[in-house]
Design a protein around this motif. Structure first.
Motif, PDB file in Angstrom:
ATOM      1  N   PRO A 257      60.871  31.869  38.152  1.00  0.00           N
ATOM      2  CA  PRO A 257      62.262  31.435  38.353  1.00  0.00           C
ATOM      3  C   PRO A 257      62.392  29.954  38.676  1.00  0.00           C
ATOM      4  O   PRO A 257      63.492  29.402  38.564  1.00  0.00           O
ATOM      5  CB  PRO A 257      62.735  32.304  39.529  1.00  0.00           C
ATOM      6  N   LYS A 258      61.304  29.287  39.034  1.00  0.00           N
ATOM      7  CA  LYS A 258      61.354  27.867  39.382  1.00  0.00           C
ATOM      8  C   LYS A 258      60.685  26.994  38.321  1.00  0.00           C
ATOM      9  O   LYS A 258      60.378  25.827  38.576  1.00  0.00           O
ATOM     10  CB  LYS A 258      60.690  27.638  40.739  1.00  0.00           C
ATOM     11  N   ALA A 259      60.476  27.528  37.139  1.00  0.00           N
ATOM     12  CA  ALA A 259      59.812  26.762  36.078  1.00  0.00           C
ATOM     13  C   ALA A 259      60.645  25.552  35.678  1.00  0.00           C
ATOM     14  O   ALA A 259      61.875  25.630  35.565  1.00  0.00           O
ATOM     15  CB  ALA A 259      59.563  27.651  34.873  1.00  0.00           C
ATOM     16  N   THR A 260      59.977  24.442  35.448  1.00  0.00           N
ATOM     17  CA  THR A 260      60.649  23.214  35.014  1.00  0.00           C
ATOM     18  C   THR A 260      60.091  22.704  33.690  1.00  0.00           C
ATOM     19  O   THR A 260      60.655  21.794  33.091  1.00  0.00           O
ATOM     20  CB  THR A 260      60.482  22.109  36.072  1.00  0.00           C
ATOM     21  N   GLY A 261      58.978  23.261  33.245  1.00  0.00           N
ATOM     22  CA  GLY A 261      58.327  22.782  32.036  1.00  0.00           C
ATOM     23  C   GLY A 261      58.905  23.394  30.778  1.00  0.00           C
ATOM     24  O   GLY A 261      59.781  24.276  30.826  1.00  0.00           O
ATOM     25  N   PRO A 262      58.427  22.965  29.622  1.00  0.00           N
ATOM     26  CA  PRO A 262      58.861  23.514  28.332  1.00  0.00           C
ATOM     27  C   PRO A 262      58.324  24.928  28.143  1.00  0.00           C
ATOM     28  O   PRO A 262      57.489  25.392  28.924  1.00  0.00           O
ATOM     29  CB  PRO A 262      58.249  22.541  27.331  1.00  0.00           C
ATOM     30  N   PRO A 263      58.796  25.632  27.114  1.00  0.00           N
ATOM     31  CA  PRO A 263      58.298  26.987  26.860  1.00  0.00           C
ATOM     32  C   PRO A 263      56.782  27.031  26.756  1.00  0.00           C
ATOM     33  O   PRO A 263      56.155  26.150  26.177  1.00  0.00           O
ATOM     34  CB  PRO A 263      58.965  27.358  25.527  1.00  0.00           C
ATOM     35  N   ARG A 264      56.215  28.067  27.329  1.00  0.00           N
ATOM     36  CA  ARG A 264      54.765  28.195  27.425  1.00  0.00           C
ATOM     37  C   ARG A 264      54.098  28.247  26.048  1.00  0.00           C
ATOM     38  O   ARG A 264      54.561  28.929  25.136  1.00  0.00           O
ATOM     39  CB  ARG A 264      54.426  29.463  28.205  1.00  0.00           C
ATOM     40  N   GLU A 265      52.983  27.504  25.952  1.00  0.00           N
ATOM     41  CA  GLU A 265      52.077  27.585  24.817  1.00  0.00           C
ATOM     42  C   GLU A 265      50.684  27.834  25.379  1.00  0.00           C
ATOM     43  O   GLU A 265      50.230  27.122  26.270  1.00  0.00           O
ATOM     44  CB  GLU A 265      52.079  26.297  24.000  1.00  0.00           C
ATOM     45  N   SER A 266      50.011  28.836  24.844  1.00  0.00           N
ATOM     46  CA  SER A 266      48.694  29.190  25.374  1.00  0.00           C
ATOM     47  C   SER A 266      47.790  29.661  24.246  1.00  0.00           C
ATOM     48  O   SER A 266      48.242  29.970  23.145  1.00  0.00           O
ATOM     49  CB  SER A 266      48.824  30.287  26.438  1.00  0.00           C
ATOM     50  N   VAL A 267      46.504  29.701  24.561  1.00  0.00           N
ATOM     51  CA  VAL A 267      45.526  30.191  23.601  1.00  0.00           C
ATOM     52  C   VAL A 267      44.538  31.081  24.342  1.00  0.00           C
ATOM     53  O   VAL A 267      44.206  30.824  25.504  1.00  0.00           O
ATOM     54  CB  VAL A 267      44.789  29.026  22.906  1.00  0.00           C
ATOM     55  N   GLU A 268      44.097  32.132  23.706  1.00  0.00           N
ATOM     56  CA  GLU A 268      43.126  33.033  24.305  1.00  0.00           C
ATOM     57  C   GLU A 268      42.086  33.437  23.274  1.00  0.00           C
ATOM     58  O   GLU A 268      42.389  33.562  22.085  1.00  0.00           O
ATOM     59  CB  GLU A 268      43.808  34.266  24.896  1.00  0.00           C
ATOM     60  N   VAL A 269      40.871  33.621  23.744  1.00  0.00           N
ATOM     61  CA  VAL A 269      39.758  34.052  22.912  1.00  0.00           C
ATOM     62  C   VAL A 269      39.253  35.377  23.457  1.00  0.00           C
ATOM     63  O   VAL A 269      39.074  35.534  24.665  1.00  0.00           O
ATOM     64  CB  VAL A 269      38.624  33.009  22.918  1.00  0.00           C
ATOM     65  N   ARG A 270      39.033  36.309  22.560  1.00  0.00           N
ATOM     66  CA  ARG A 270      38.433  37.590  22.929  1.00  0.00           C
ATOM     67  C   ARG A 270      37.011  37.624  22.400  1.00  0.00           C
ATOM     68  O   ARG A 270      36.749  37.219  21.258  1.00  0.00           O
ATOM     69  CB  ARG A 270      39.254  38.759  22.384  1.00  0.00           C
TER      70      ARG A 270
END
Length: 275
Positions: A257-270
């Motif tokens: 609820p207190k986020a100020t950054g841009p929409p999340r971008e992430s990467v994951e490896v399995r």
């Protein structure tokens, strides 16, 4: 952080049907259902991790590593296989150094997530270029699901792995900073009731069927996230193991609820890690 976790309700139908879910539309099929699950959103406090060194994979289901990993963001969409292979190599080397007990580590999947501006109000159907944050509390594979993954991703190699001990591992990091939008939260495995809190789910996909594990709510659960996570802060967690006995990292993307950054971008490896 005061937020919510999406659990699965203890619905009566689960007494007579196994849980299932799809990631594609089935409206064109008479009487078809995309799932028999009912969401159970619960208010939860997700604690900021104070000491990254206190978390251990074999106790809590996850740990935090700090390592510089190269990922070519300018080419990840246009030269996916080349970028993927280079990133896999780096992650495998880091895990070998941290966990020398593993004799062989093989990556088999790279997933990029870019939150659409209207998520979670609207969740678009599958897009091969990127996925949305996964807000359901889960582990990516169950014990059985781990074997199904190997059958699908390493066809013809059954004689190699069918008698071996292995873990299914996930390594997660943001693509860019700042990273306070929909961060990844992890549940301390020691707070999970293995007999009553977990639900096996058939994950039906376009090209395969696997099995993962979902969660029912329990007030004893303790959730944590890495505040201000940088691109060199790697969240490492176990999804499953061949014997079904080791700590696992149940996780969920959570609204901040207190986020100020841009929409999340992430990467994951399995990866699969053989002992």
């Amino acid at each position: 952080m005061e937020t919510r976790i999406r659990y699965m309700a203890r619905s009566p139908i689960l007494q007579t049907e196994k849980a299932f879910s799809t990631d594609f539309p089935v409206d064109h099929v008479d009487d078809a259902r995309s799932t028999n699950l009912v969401a159970d959103d619960r208010p939860v406090t997700v604690h900021a991790i104070q000491d990254p060194n206190q978390w251990e994979l074999d106790t809590h289901g996850f740990c935090i590593l700090r390592a510089e990993v190269h990922l070519d963001l300018d080419r990840i969409d246009t030269h996916r296989r080349e970028v993927e292979n280079a990133f896999w190599y780096d992650i495998e080397a880091i895990l070998h150094e941290k966990f020398p007990r593993y004799s062989r580590i093989e990556a088999y999947d790279l997933t990029v997530r870019r939150r659409d501006l209207d998520f979670p109000q609207r969740v678009r159907q599958y897009d091969p270029s990127h996925e949305q944050p996964a807000e359901i509390a889960h582990s990516d594979t169950s014990q059985r699901g781990g074997f199904l993954v190997l059958q699908h991703c390493f066809p013809g190699q059954d004689d190699y792995w069918k008698h071996k001990d292995f873990d299914i591992i996930n390594v997660w990091r943001p693509l860019r900073r700042p990273t306070d939008d929909w961060p990844l939260a992890l549940c301390d495995y020691t707070t999970i009731d293995q007999e009553n809190d977990l639900l096996l789910n058939d994950a039906i996909r376009r090209d395969t069927i696997s099995e993962n594990s979902l969660m029912h709510f329990n007030a004893a659960h303790k959730w944590y996230y890495l505040k201000d996570q940088g691109i060199n802060d790697l969240l490492v967690f176990r999804n499953s193991d061949s014997g079904g006995k080791r700590a696992r990292g149940f996780h969920a993307a959570v609204w901040n609820p207190k986020a100020t950054g841009p929409p999340r971008e992430s990467v994951e490896v399995r990866l699969v890690a053989f002992y």
